[in-house]
Design a protein around this motif. Sequence first.
Motif, PDB file in Angstrom:
ATOM      1  N   ALA A  63     -10.863 -30.036   0.257  1.00 47.66           N
ATOM      2  CA  ALA A  63      -9.532 -30.137   0.858  1.00 47.66           C
ATOM      3  C   ALA A  63      -9.484 -31.171   1.977  1.00 47.66           C
ATOM      4  O   ALA A  63     -10.474 -31.427   2.665  1.00 47.66           O
ATOM      5  N   ASP A  64      -8.299 -31.740   2.161  1.00 51.79           N
ATOM      6  CA  ASP A  64      -7.987 -32.519   3.357  1.00 51.79           C
ATOM      7  C   ASP A  64      -7.269 -31.653   4.383  1.00 51.79           C
ATOM      8  O   ASP A  64      -7.260 -31.961   5.569  1.00 51.79           O
ATOM      9  N   LEU A  65      -6.649 -30.577   3.915  1.00 54.62           N
ATOM     10  CA  LEU A  65      -5.960 -29.618   4.774  1.00 54.62           C
ATOM     11  C   LEU A  65      -5.980 -28.270   4.070  1.00 54.62           C
ATOM     12  O   LEU A  65      -5.778 -28.199   2.855  1.00 54.62           O
ATOM     13  N   VAL A  66      -6.246 -27.211   4.841  1.00 57.45           N
ATOM     14  CA  VAL A  66      -6.191 -25.856   4.302  1.00 57.45           C
ATOM     15  C   VAL A  66      -5.083 -25.108   5.027  1.00 57.45           C
ATOM     16  O   VAL A  66      -4.995 -25.148   6.262  1.00 57.45           O
ATOM     17  N   VAL A  67      -4.243 -24.438   4.252  1.00 57.12           N
ATOM     18  CA  VAL A  67      -3.151 -23.641   4.807  1.00 57.12           C
ATOM     19  C   VAL A  67      -3.370 -22.198   4.390  1.00 57.12           C
ATOM     20  O   VAL A  67      -3.493 -21.899   3.194  1.00 57.12           O
ATOM     21  N   VAL A  68      -3.442 -21.317   5.377  1.00 56.71           N
ATOM     22  CA  VAL A  68      -3.652 -19.897   5.114  1.00 56.71           C
ATOM     23  C   VAL A  68      -2.365 -19.160   5.432  1.00 56.71           C
ATOM     24  O   VAL A  68      -1.872 -19.202   6.563  1.00 56.71           O
ATOM     25  N   SER A  69      -1.806 -18.520   4.413  1.00 60.23           N
ATOM     26  CA  SER A  69      -0.644 -17.661   4.605  1.00 60.23           C
ATOM     27  C   SER A  69      -1.158 -16.259   4.848  1.00 60.23           C
ATOM     28  O   SER A  69      -1.609 -15.575   3.922  1.00 60.23           O
ATOM     29  N   ALA A  70      -1.128 -15.823   6.107  1.00 58.92           N
ATOM     30  CA  ALA A  70      -1.768 -14.562   6.490  1.00 58.92           C
ATOM     31  C   ALA A  70      -0.900 -13.372   6.119  1.00 58.92           C
ATOM     32  O   ALA A  70       0.315 -13.489   5.920  1.00 58.92           O
ATOM     33  N   GLY A  71      -1.525 -12.216   6.051  1.00 51.85           N
ATOM     34  CA  GLY A  71      -0.782 -10.978   5.846  1.00 51.85           C
ATOM     35  C   GLY A  71       0.119 -10.686   7.029  1.00 51.85           C
ATOM     36  O   GLY A  71       0.016 -11.300   8.093  1.00 51.85           O
ATOM     37  N   SER A  72       1.014  -9.727   6.862  1.00 48.45           N
ATOM     38  CA  SER A  72       2.000  -9.443   7.903  1.00 48.45           C
ATOM     39  C   SER A  72       1.447  -8.622   9.059  1.00 48.45           C
ATOM     40  O   SER A  72       1.998  -8.629  10.156  1.00 48.45           O
ATOM     41  N   SER A  73       0.343  -7.913   8.850  1.00 50.03           N
ATOM     42  CA  SER A  73      -0.141  -7.020   9.894  1.00 50.03           C
ATOM     43  C   SER A  73      -0.946  -7.784  10.945  1.00 50.03           C
ATOM     44  O   SER A  73      -1.488  -8.861  10.679  1.00 50.03           O
ATOM     45  N   VAL A  74      -1.020  -7.203  12.131  1.00 55.69           N
ATOM     46  CA  VAL A  74      -1.826  -7.791  13.194  1.00 55.69           C
ATOM     47  C   VAL A  74      -3.281  -7.887  12.762  1.00 55.69           C
ATOM     48  O   VAL A  74      -3.971  -8.872  13.024  1.00 55.69           O
ATOM     49  N   GLY A  75      -3.788  -6.870  12.045  1.00 56.12           N
ATOM     50  CA  GLY A  75      -5.170  -6.895  11.589  1.00 56.12           C
ATOM     51  C   GLY A  75      -5.441  -8.062  10.670  1.00 56.12           C
ATOM     52  O   GLY A  75      -6.505  -8.692  10.740  1.00 56.12           O
ATOM     53  N   ALA A  76      -4.486  -8.382   9.785  1.00 57.00           N
ATOM     54  CA  ALA A  76      -4.662  -9.514   8.870  1.00 57.00           C
ATOM     55  C   ALA A  76      -4.725 -10.815   9.642  1.00 57.00           C
ATOM     56  O   ALA A  76      -5.505 -11.713   9.329  1.00 57.00           O
ATOM     57  N   ARG A  77      -3.888 -10.935  10.687  1.00 61.28           N
ATOM     58  CA  ARG A  77      -3.904 -12.161  11.483  1.00 61.28           C
ATOM     59  C   ARG A  77      -5.217 -12.289  12.243  1.00 61.28           C
ATOM     60  O   ARG A  77      -5.762 -13.382  12.394  1.00 61.28           O
ATOM     61  N   ASP A  78      -5.728 -11.171  12.735  1.00 64.65           N
ATOM     62  CA  ASP A  78      -7.014 -11.210  13.432  1.00 64.65           C
ATOM     63  C   ASP A  78      -8.132 -11.603  12.476  1.00 64.65           C
ATOM     64  O   ASP A  78      -9.066 -12.313  12.842  1.00 64.65           O
ATOM     65  N   GLU A  79      -8.060 -11.143  11.219  1.00 62.26           N
ATOM     66  CA  GLU A  79      -9.059 -11.497  10.222  1.00 62.26           C
ATOM     67  C   GLU A  79      -9.044 -12.997   9.959  1.00 62.26           C
ATOM     68  O   GLU A  79     -10.087 -13.632   9.825  1.00 62.26           O
ATOM     69  N   THR A  80      -7.843 -13.581   9.896  1.00 62.39           N
ATOM     70  CA  THR A  80      -7.736 -15.031   9.718  1.00 62.39           C
ATOM     71  C   THR A  80      -8.384 -15.763  10.879  1.00 62.39           C
ATOM     72  O   THR A  80      -9.162 -16.703  10.686  1.00 62.39           O
ATOM     73  N   ALA A  81      -8.070 -15.348  12.090  1.00 65.12           N
ATOM     74  CA  ALA A  81      -8.639 -16.007  13.263  1.00 65.12           C
ATOM     75  C   ALA A  81     -10.160 -15.886  13.277  1.00 65.12           C
ATOM     76  O   ALA A  81     -10.864 -16.852  13.591  1.00 65.12           O
ATOM     77  N   ALA A  82     -10.678 -14.723  12.925  1.00 71.72           N
ATOM     78  CA  ALA A  82     -12.128 -14.524  12.938  1.00 71.72           C
ATOM     79  C   ALA A  82     -12.813 -15.387  11.886  1.00 71.72           C
ATOM     80  O   ALA A  82     -13.861 -15.988  12.140  1.00 71.72           O
ATOM     81  N   ALA A  83     -12.206 -15.467  10.686  1.00 72.47           N
ATOM     82  CA  ALA A  83     -12.805 -16.258   9.615  1.00 72.47           C
ATOM     83  C   ALA A  83     -12.819 -17.738   9.963  1.00 72.47           C
ATOM     84  O   ALA A  83     -13.812 -18.436   9.746  1.00 72.47           O
ATOM     85  N   VAL A  84     -11.719 -18.219  10.512  1.00 72.43           N
ATOM     86  CA  VAL A  84     -11.638 -19.635  10.877  1.00 72.43           C
ATOM     87  C   VAL A  84     -12.585 -19.941  12.031  1.00 72.43           C
ATOM     88  O   VAL A  84     -13.272 -20.968  12.031  1.00 72.43           O
ATOM     89  N   ALA A  85     -12.642 -19.056  13.020  1.00 74.10           N
ATOM     90  CA  ALA A  85     -13.522 -19.286  14.172  1.00 74.10           C
ATOM     91  C   ALA A  85     -14.983 -19.327  13.751  1.00 74.10           C
ATOM     92  O   ALA A  85     -15.805 -20.026  14.367  1.00 74.10           O
ATOM     93  N   ALA A  86     -15.332 -18.593  12.687  1.00 71.09           N
ATOM     94  CA  ALA A  86     -16.722 -18.597  12.217  1.00 71.09           C
ATOM     95  C   ALA A  86     -17.104 -19.920  11.566  1.00 71.09           C
ATOM     96  O   ALA A  86     -18.291 -20.248  11.464  1.00 71.09           O
ATOM     97  N   LEU A  87     -16.103 -20.700  11.173  1.00 77.45           N
ATOM     98  CA  LEU A  87     -16.365 -21.946  10.451  1.00 77.45           C
ATOM     99  C   LEU A  87     -16.009 -23.201  11.243  1.00 77.45           C
ATOM    100  O   LEU A  87     -16.324 -24.313  10.809  1.00 77.45           O
ATOM    101  N   GLY A  88     -15.336 -23.041  12.371  1.00 80.02           N
ATOM    102  CA  GLY A  88     -14.918 -24.223  13.126  1.00 80.02           C
ATOM    103  C   GLY A  88     -14.398 -23.860  14.494  1.00 80.02           C
ATOM    104  O   GLY A  88     -14.771 -22.832  15.067  1.00 80.02           O
ATOM    105  N   THR A  89     -13.488 -24.702  15.007  1.00 80.94           N
ATOM    106  CA  THR A  89     -12.945 -24.546  16.355  1.00 80.94           C
ATOM    107  C   THR A  89     -11.466 -24.257  16.281  1.00 80.94           C
ATOM    108  O   THR A  89     -10.698 -25.012  15.658  1.00 80.94           O
ATOM    109  N   VAL A  90     -11.042 -23.160  16.899  1.00 84.20           N
ATOM    110  CA  VAL A  90      -9.628 -22.806  16.953  1.00 84.20           C
ATOM    111  C   VAL A  90      -8.979 -23.576  18.094  1.00 84.20           C
ATOM    112  O   VAL A  90      -9.386 -23.447  19.248  1.00 84.20           O
TER     113      VAL A  90
END
Length: 406
Positions: free
Chosen positions: A251-278
């Motif tokens: 990819a040149d750009l990745v777009v993540v459409s997160a779930g509606s819950s706060v937990g889903a958004r936290d999961e997105t942040a954790a996954a991205v932070a494990a692979l790069g810089t937020v």
Amino acid sequence: MSGREFFTARTVAEALAGFRPARRTPVQTVPLAAALHRVPAAEVLAPAPLPGFTRSTVDGFAVRAADTYGASEGLPSYLDLLGAVRMGSAPEVSVSPGGCVAMPTGGVLPAGADAVVMVEFTAETMPGTIEVTRPVAPGGGLVRADEDVPAGAALVPAGRPLRASDLGLLAAAGVTDVGVHARPRVVIVSTGDEVVPPDTAELVVGQVRDATASALAALVTDAGGEPRVAGIVPDDPGALETTLRAVLPTADLVVVSAGSSVGARDETAAAVAALGTVWCHGLAIKPGKPTLLADCGGVPVVGLPGNPLSALVVFRLVGVPLVWRLAGCAVPPPEPSTRAVLSRDLASAAGRLDVVQVQLREGVAEPVFGPSALLSVLTRADGYVVVPEPATGLDAGVEVEVVLYR
């Protein structure tokens, strides 16, 4: 929980100015037929002057301008007709003092002439004699050999999407291929246990079809990118990180459409932070506050809210300019807009950018309200109005700029 969810919130203006990944797509050569809206990697220079010869811009007669000075309807100048210029051919006759040559629009100016008088200001009083009733200045009625583009000048600039007129100018110069940036590859990842594919015939209670991915893919295409929908990832811990590891190299750009819950958004942040810089997790915008921007090994990642309306609003404001930037565009092309009078008051909070959907009716912008989970709010709107961060609202009757949906 709120401290985790919005730990580096930024304004939209800060995001547009500060989140500027260095990544650019590679350069490829394409024919003019495939170059519309593509972004040249370098300015294209004219190999020769255009139009390449001095030519007439009117139907009329090639003359020496001095032979027309003082001409009027009451006291015309009389010139000898020496011949005519044929289109697509070099002149076979020259203009001598007291003479003229019939000219078609676009014809090559014959030697000896320095102007073309319009046929409307002439008359053939007798065979071989032309009456001129209005003077013409040197250079009148013609364009010089290099007046359109001098040799070596830029035909089109780098960093601006090619328009139809650009392709015409390139063709006129004999340039049939152009080096442009490749279309950005944008991978769209949907998440959420409640999300199912659009072709799901029967929904069970609690399920929703993935509407956001299809709409995001359309926005990516409209911005000149190549979307790839990577499917739906469940909210299981580690599943999103595994998916991101798999798609990032493609990819040149990745777009993540997160779930509606706060937990889903936290999961997105954790996954991205494990692979790069937020870069930020939270934008001062309504709708769309829980937006994430990050860089994972040189690949930008945009994490969007789960509600479709919020996701599309944010991606149009932040994601679309990012797609253009990856394609080498210095300044994204502006969206079409119009001016209209606001039909009612709009309240807002200072420090937050509000995006309000509106319908247009005879120059009046009528706000369209509804929950951010409803896509019909967008489909009923003709465009949107932005309430800027410093404002606490807009008053009914003020003139506003409406950004139009195409």
